[in-house]
Design a protein around this motif. Structure first.
Motif, short mmCIF file in Angstrom:
data_model
loop_
_atom_site.label_atom_id
_atom_site.label_comp_id
_atom_site.label_asym_id
_atom_site.label_seq_id
_atom_site.Cartn_x
_atom_site.Cartn_y
_atom_site.Cartn_z
N THR A 1 35.18 -24.96 -51.54
CA THR A 1 35.07 -26.19 -50.72
C THR A 1 33.43 -26.87 -50.76
OG1 THR A 1 34.52 -25.08 -49.62
CG2 THR A 1 36.42 -25.10 -49.27
N SER A 2 33.60 -28.02 -50.52
CA SER A 2 32.78 -29.20 -50.21
C SER A 2 31.40 -28.77 -50.32
CB SER A 2 33.07 -30.61 -49.68
OG SER A 2 33.38 -30.55 -48.09
N SER A 3 32.03 -27.49 -48.88
CA SER A 3 30.57 -27.28 -48.18
C SER A 3 29.88 -25.58 -48.57
CB SER A 3 30.02 -26.85 -46.71
OG SER A 3 32.45 -25.44 -46.26
N SER A 4 30.33 -25.40 -49.87
CA SER A 4 29.80 -24.03 -50.48
C SER A 4 29.80 -24.40 -52.21
CB SER A 4 30.72 -22.95 -50.65
OG SER A 4 32.64 -23.37 -51.16
N ASP B 1 23.23 -29.71 -48.07
CA ASP B 1 24.12 -29.61 -47.53
C ASP B 1 25.07 -28.68 -47.24
OD1 ASP B 1 24.59 -29.91 -50.27
OD2 ASP B 1 26.33 -31.26 -50.27
N LYS B 2 25.10 -27.62 -47.96
CA LYS B 2 25.65 -26.44 -48.05
C LYS B 2 25.91 -25.79 -46.60
CE LYS B 2 27.02 -28.53 -51.99
NZ LYS B 2 27.99 -29.24 -51.89
N ASP B 3 26.91 -24.71 -46.14
CA ASP B 3 26.94 -24.08 -45.39
C ASP B 3 27.11 -22.36 -45.52
OD1 ASP B 3 26.80 -25.05 -43.34
OD2 ASP B 3 29.18 -25.93 -43.27
#
Length: 438
Positions: free
Chosen positions: A58-61, A430-432
């Motif tokens: 995903t965009s956050s990983s 910007d990654k979680d």
């Protein structure tokens, strides 16, 4: 010939071969119903979508190789509050030499690198324009001073004339009084004519009033003369100061050492023209040095005057203190001066670099993480915490405190035994979540 025919009897058995086909039975096959087939297809499609959603990035990983990052443990220990410095040796006192007045270099009396005494002449300049200007200034000042002295003489003569006039008036008044006092009793008995006594009385009154008027005039003139004399004396002093300054400027063509020390950067030549204010060299204090070091702007509020530093040189340690702080920040650093306490290292040279350790506070127990490049990307506000199985890392908000070259103090958000990523977070801010592939 008679034809013969054969007639078969009904009950006669056929001679055809006997087979088991008569005993076989067709069995009907039963398939899945259309509804069941549709339901199975829908379930398979939903499973495929779920698996894709679960395993797709995903965009956050982001997925990273575990051997491409640095994983460090959170520990409990003692925090040493210090910062390492790379300090440069400079003279304790440096006095710069500038040409106060421009001119042509006529004579050099010392060479670069020489040790000079305070007041020693090191070079001689010439400036014909300045010399003529100073002479003209001196002549003008002397003329003005002579004029003021003439005015002072005139004022003194006026004062004497006023005093003389008052004395004469007082003498005349005294004579008129005596004449009046002699004629008064005689006039009362008729021995002096009335007209003569009246004239005597009027003369006495006139002389008395004349003395009063002259005294008032003398007081007024005295007050004005005192003010004029004070102004003229102040003007004379100002002119004398201006003349002394002009003479000082003329004398500045003789370049002298303002302090004792070692002369450096002195590279002028005979015949060279020097501009006013041009730098001609510098004098460094002999045998005394200080250290200049750059400190990250993060510590600007924590570095204070008098803090101690340890200097390593030649296998020995020397003590120094913060003597001056330059608050201007350039390229993310501000400068400080360190002054040695006691003995200095032997044989250190100007420009030499020494390792220093500046102590900011006392050691204290704390939860610690290794100092790494991640701090520059997060500012100490969050980190990636590695899962126990080591396959992923999750962003977590933390609160970090003091740091030195080796460790960072943890104030909140992490516990001893956990592990975090301490390598740079470039491209990961910007990654979680991070997936760590083995």
């Amino acid at each position: 010939m008679t034809a013969m025919s054969v007639v078969r009897m009904k009950n006669e058995k056929s001679e055809a071969p006997v087979s088991g086909s008569g005993m076989d039975r067709v069995v009907e096959r039963k398939g899945l119903s259309p509804r069941i087939k549709i339901a199975a297809g829908v379930a398979a499609l939903a499973s495929a979508i779920l698996l894709f959603w679960w395993f797709a990035p995903t965009s956050s990983s982001q997925t990273l190789a575990a051997d491409r990052v640095t994983i460090s443990p959170v520990t409990r220990g003692t925090f040493e509050d210090f910062i390492p410095l790379r300090a440069r040796v400079t003279p304790l006192l440096t006095v710069y030499l500038d040409a106060v007045e421009g001119g042509r270099v006529e004579k050099l009396l010392v060479e670069d690198g020489a040790t000079v005494a305070k007041g020693q002449m090191i070079a001689v300049l010439s400036n014909a324009e300045l010399q003529l200007s100073t002479l003209a200034r001196q002549t003008e000042v002397e003329q003005q001073i002579n004029n003021m002295r003439s005015q002072e003489l005139a004022l003194a003569q006026t004062r004497l004339a006023n005093e003389r006039a008052v004395l004469e008036a007082e003498l005349d008044a005294a004579k008129a009084k005596r004449q009046y006092e002699r004629e008064a009793p005689l006039a009362a008995r008729g021995f002096v004519p009335g007209k003569q006594f009246a004239d005597t009385r009027d003369t006495y009154e006139y002389q008395r009033r004349r003395v009063a008027v002259l005294k008032r005039s003398q007081a007024t003139d005295e007050r004005l003369q005192v003010g004029q004399l004070s102004q003229q004396q102040a003007a004379a002093q100002s002119m004398q100061s201006g003349l002394a300054l002009a003479r000082t400027n003329l004398d500045s063509l003789n370049l002298r050492a303002p302090v004792a020390g070692q002369l450096s950067g002195f590279s002028i030549q005979v015949g060279q023209s020097m501009q006013r204010g041009e730098r001609i060299g510098q004098i460094d204090s002999p045998g005394r040095n200080k250290l200049m070091a750059g400190v990250e702007e993060f510590y600007l509020g924590r570095v204070q005057l008098g803090q101690r530093a340890t200097i390593e040189s030649g296998g020995r340690q020397y003590q120094a203190r913060v003597a001056k702080i330059y608050p201007q920040v350039q390229n993310g650093q501000f400068q400080i001066d360190l002054q040695f306490i006691g003995a200095e290292p032997a044989n250190i040279q100007r420009g030499q670099t020494l390792q220093a350790r500046l102590t900011l506070g006392d050691p204290a127990p704390a939860v610690l993480v290794p100092n790494g490049s991640f701090y520059n990307d997060t500012g100490g506000n969050w980190v990636f915490v590695v899962a126990p199985d080591g396959r992923s890392a999750i962003k977590r908000q933390v609160r970090l405190g003091r740091r030195n070259a080796e460790t960072i103090e943890v104030l909140d958000g992490l516990q001893p035994g956990e592990r975090i990523l301490t390598s740079p977070y470039t491209g990961l801010t910007d990654k979680d979540r991070l997936d760590l592939s083995q």
